[in-house]
Scaffold this active site. Structure first.
Site, PDB file in Angstrom:
ATOM      1  N   GLU A 173       0.791  -1.085   0.016  1.00 15.98           N
ATOM      2  CA  GLU A 173      -0.140   0.134  -0.099  1.00 15.98           C
ATOM      3  C   GLU A 173       0.974   1.358   0.103  1.00 15.98           C
ATOM      4  O   GLU A 173       0.523   2.189  -0.422  1.00 15.98           O
ATOM      5  CB  GLU A 173      -1.001   0.004   1.122  1.00 15.98           C
ATOM      6  CG  GLU A 173      -2.012  -1.289   1.164  1.00 15.98           C
ATOM      7  CD  GLU A 173      -3.016  -1.134   0.073  1.00 15.98           C
ATOM      8  OE1 GLU A 173      -3.019  -0.223  -0.623  1.00 15.98           O
ATOM      9  OE2 GLU A 173      -3.779  -1.911   0.183  1.00 15.98           O
ATOM     10  N   TYR A 180       0.854   6.887  -6.893  1.00 13.51           N
ATOM     11  CA  TYR A 180       0.014   7.918  -7.224  1.00 13.51           C
ATOM     12  C   TYR A 180       0.458   9.221  -7.110  1.00 13.51           C
ATOM     13  O   TYR A 180       0.228  10.117  -7.709  1.00 13.51           O
ATOM     14  CB  TYR A 180      -1.300   7.740  -6.485  1.00 13.51           C
ATOM     15  CG  TYR A 180      -2.190   6.476  -6.853  1.00 13.51           C
ATOM     16  CD1 TYR A 180      -2.431   6.349  -8.292  1.00 13.51           C
ATOM     17  CD2 TYR A 180      -2.226   5.342  -5.830  1.00 13.51           C
ATOM     18  CE1 TYR A 180      -3.123   5.049  -8.700  1.00 13.51           C
ATOM     19  CE2 TYR A 180      -3.171   4.212  -6.266  1.00 13.51           C
ATOM     20  CZ  TYR A 180      -3.501   4.110  -7.630  1.00 13.51           C
ATOM     21  OH  TYR A 180      -4.106   3.127  -8.095  1.00 13.51           O
ATOM     22  N   GLU A 236     -11.903  -2.165  -0.781  1.00 16.83           N
ATOM     23  CA  GLU A 236     -10.605  -2.415  -1.995  1.00 16.83           C
ATOM     24  C   GLU A 236     -11.484  -2.833  -2.971  1.00 16.83           C
ATOM     25  O   GLU A 236     -10.724  -2.990  -4.089  1.00 16.83           O
ATOM     26  CB  GLU A 236      -9.682  -3.248  -1.320  1.00 16.83           C
ATOM     27  CG  GLU A 236      -8.829  -2.709  -0.031  1.00 16.83           C
ATOM     28  CD  GLU A 236      -7.741  -3.343   0.436  1.00 16.83           C
ATOM     29  OE1 GLU A 236      -6.547  -3.233  -0.324  1.00 16.83           O
ATOM     30  OE2 GLU A 236      -7.555  -4.055   1.329  1.00 16.83           O
ATOM     31  N   GLU A 270      -4.545  -5.175  -5.628  1.00  7.91           N
ATOM     32  CA  GLU A 270      -5.806  -4.830  -4.806  1.00  7.91           C
ATOM     33  C   GLU A 270      -6.915  -6.288  -4.944  1.00  7.91           C
ATOM     34  O   GLU A 270      -7.588  -6.354  -3.879  1.00  7.91           O
ATOM     35  CB  GLU A 270      -6.576  -3.605  -5.193  1.00  7.91           C
ATOM     36  CG  GLU A 270      -5.822  -2.274  -4.876  1.00  7.91           C
ATOM     37  CD  GLU A 270      -5.406  -2.093  -3.432  1.00  7.91           C
ATOM     38  OE1 GLU A 270      -6.048  -2.730  -2.496  1.00  7.91           O
ATOM     39  OE2 GLU A 270      -4.566  -1.369  -3.318  1.00  7.91           O
ATOM     40  N   HIS A 273      -5.581  -8.426  -2.277  1.00 11.16           N
ATOM     41  CA  HIS A 273      -6.091  -7.982  -0.956  1.00 11.16           C
ATOM     42  C   HIS A 273      -7.420  -8.266  -0.628  1.00 11.16           C
ATOM     43  O   HIS A 273      -7.831  -8.708   0.508  1.00 11.16           O
ATOM     44  CB  HIS A 273      -5.790  -6.342  -0.711  1.00 11.16           C
ATOM     45  CG  HIS A 273      -4.227  -6.084  -1.094  1.00 11.16           C
ATOM     46  ND1 HIS A 273      -3.902  -4.907  -0.972  1.00 11.16           N
ATOM     47  CD2 HIS A 273      -3.057  -6.959  -0.851  1.00 11.16           C
ATOM     48  CE1 HIS A 273      -2.723  -4.837  -1.484  1.00 11.16           C
ATOM     49  NE2 HIS A 273      -2.037  -6.355  -1.309  1.00 11.16           N
TER      50      HIS A 273
END
EC number: 1.17.4.1
Length: 393
Positions: A173, A180, A236, A270, A273
């Site tokens: 993460e 980003y 998520e 993701e 996850h």
């Protein structure tokens, strides 16, 4: 394992000192007025009223958690004196998920952004506005996921295999959030607009709405572990789904190769996850009732639909808002099936280009081209690595 008293003390400290708690208690009336890009006062007021509404909705959702829950009955949560050592493995399915996550490790430096700026300057103003705001949401959201992992799940879960996964998820993460942030830093040259985007939770009511919903689950003392597992599977698996799809739409158009490649890597992570959240749910003895699961998922779907069809409509980049709303319901149905609940929306995937993307709780995306980006030998059997002289040449 820490005693129950220590856990209670830690939770009390969290409620007083956690940055997320501070964000939760901030009044939406204090949202700063911004004049950058498309954030006109009228739209800001409209979004602020929506944020106020979701704040009440999220809180009422928490208060409905009245199902008795005893952590001592849960193998995942009860005290484990062997938690400091890994072997012998007790939960092989959880351990395999950790090894798969470990094999998929990547870094920001491996993503080439050199060709993106040319495309960025060719985009329309609406398209740049949409992409920058989606990136702002992503940059903040990964930090919120980590807040939950550090403050709640990693402290509550006592089995070593799951702790290994959570530890690696925290690292990934961080990579996502850095990616980003680098994308925003690369595309946005105006320092004031960059600051505005980096502080999206405070400056953008549409982003704050989603953040507040997730943060309210972190700080909740009434929601039990099973309900919070569902909520963050929704974060998520649903909150990210529409934004991922919108960036894959750009890939379909042959735009922004660096952005779209990083989106492939992050969406794969993701998806894994989300799979892990489902696996943890399956290990629970005291699972939330079907009605409760549906209630949480419906709330997340409504927020995501509003985000991408009203607050930040995907028609800014040429996508159909109704189809996006349908896609979010499709993703929610796939998650509900994984949770053993069954479909409630019964909608089909309207985006054929998303067929193989792992946003539905499946890991098939891990198997396709981008999924082959994994550390050599990490998920293979060590016994397969045998030296031999009879190989064919």
């Amino acid at each position: 394992m820490a005693s129950k008293e220590n856990i209670a003390d830690n939770m009390e400290k969290f409620s007083l000192k956690s940055p997320s708690k501070k964000i939760l208690t901030d009044s939406t009336n204090n949202v700063r007025k911004m004049s950058i890009g498309h954030e006109a006062n009228g739209q800001l007021a409209k979004e602020s009223s929506t944020v106020n509404g979701i704040g009440k909705s999220a809180n009422s959702l928490m208060e409905k958690s009245v199902t008795p829950f005893d952590p001592s009955l849960e193998p995942l949560l009860r005290e484990n004196p062997r938690r400091f050592v890994i072997f012998p493995i007790q939960y092989h399915d959880i351990w395999q998920m950790y090894k798969k996550a470990e094999a998929s490790f990547w870094t920001v430096e491996e993503v080439d952004l050199s060709k993106d700026l040319t495309d960025w300057h060719r985009l329309k103003d609406d398209e740049r506005h949409f992409i920058s705001h989606v990136l702002a949401f992503f940059a903040a959201s990964d930090g919120i996921v980590n807040e939950n992992l550090v403050e709640r799940f990693s402290q509550e879960v006592q089995i070593t295999e799951a702790r290994c996964f959570y530890g690696f998820q925290i690292a990934m993460e961080n990579v996502h959030s850095e990616m980003y942030s680098v994308l925003i830093d690369t595309y946005i040259r105006d320092p004031h607009q960059r600051e505005y985007l980096f502080n999206a939770i405070e400056t953008m009511p549409a982003v704050k709405r989603k953040a507040d919903w997730a943060l309210s689950w972190i700080s909740s003392k009434s929601a039990n572990f099973g309900e919070r597992i569902i909520a963050f599977a929704a974060v998520e698996g649903i909150f990210f789904s529409g934004s991922f799809a919108s960036i894959f739409w750009l890939k379909k158009r042959g735009l922004m190769p660096g952005l779209t490649f990083s989106n492939e890597l992050i969406s794969r992570d993701e998806g894994l996850h989300c799979d892990f959240a489902v696996l943890m749910f399956q290990h629970l003895v005291q699972r939330p009732k079907r009605e409760r699961i549906i209630e949480i998922i419906r709330d997340a779907v409504a927020i995501e639909q509003e985000f991408l069809t009203d607050a930040l409509p995907v028609n800014l980049i040429g996508m159909n808002c109704d189809l996006m709303s349908q896609y979010i319901e499709f993703v929610a149905d796939r998650l509900l099936v994984e949770l053993g609940v069954g479909k409630i929306y019964n909608t089909k995937n309207p985006f054929n280009f998303m067929e193989m993307i792992s946003l539905d709780g499946k890991t098939n995306f891990f198997e396709k081209k981008v999924g082959e980006y994994q550390r050599m030998g990490v998920v293979s059997n060590p016994l397969d690595n045998v030296f031999t002289l009879d190989a064919d040449f």
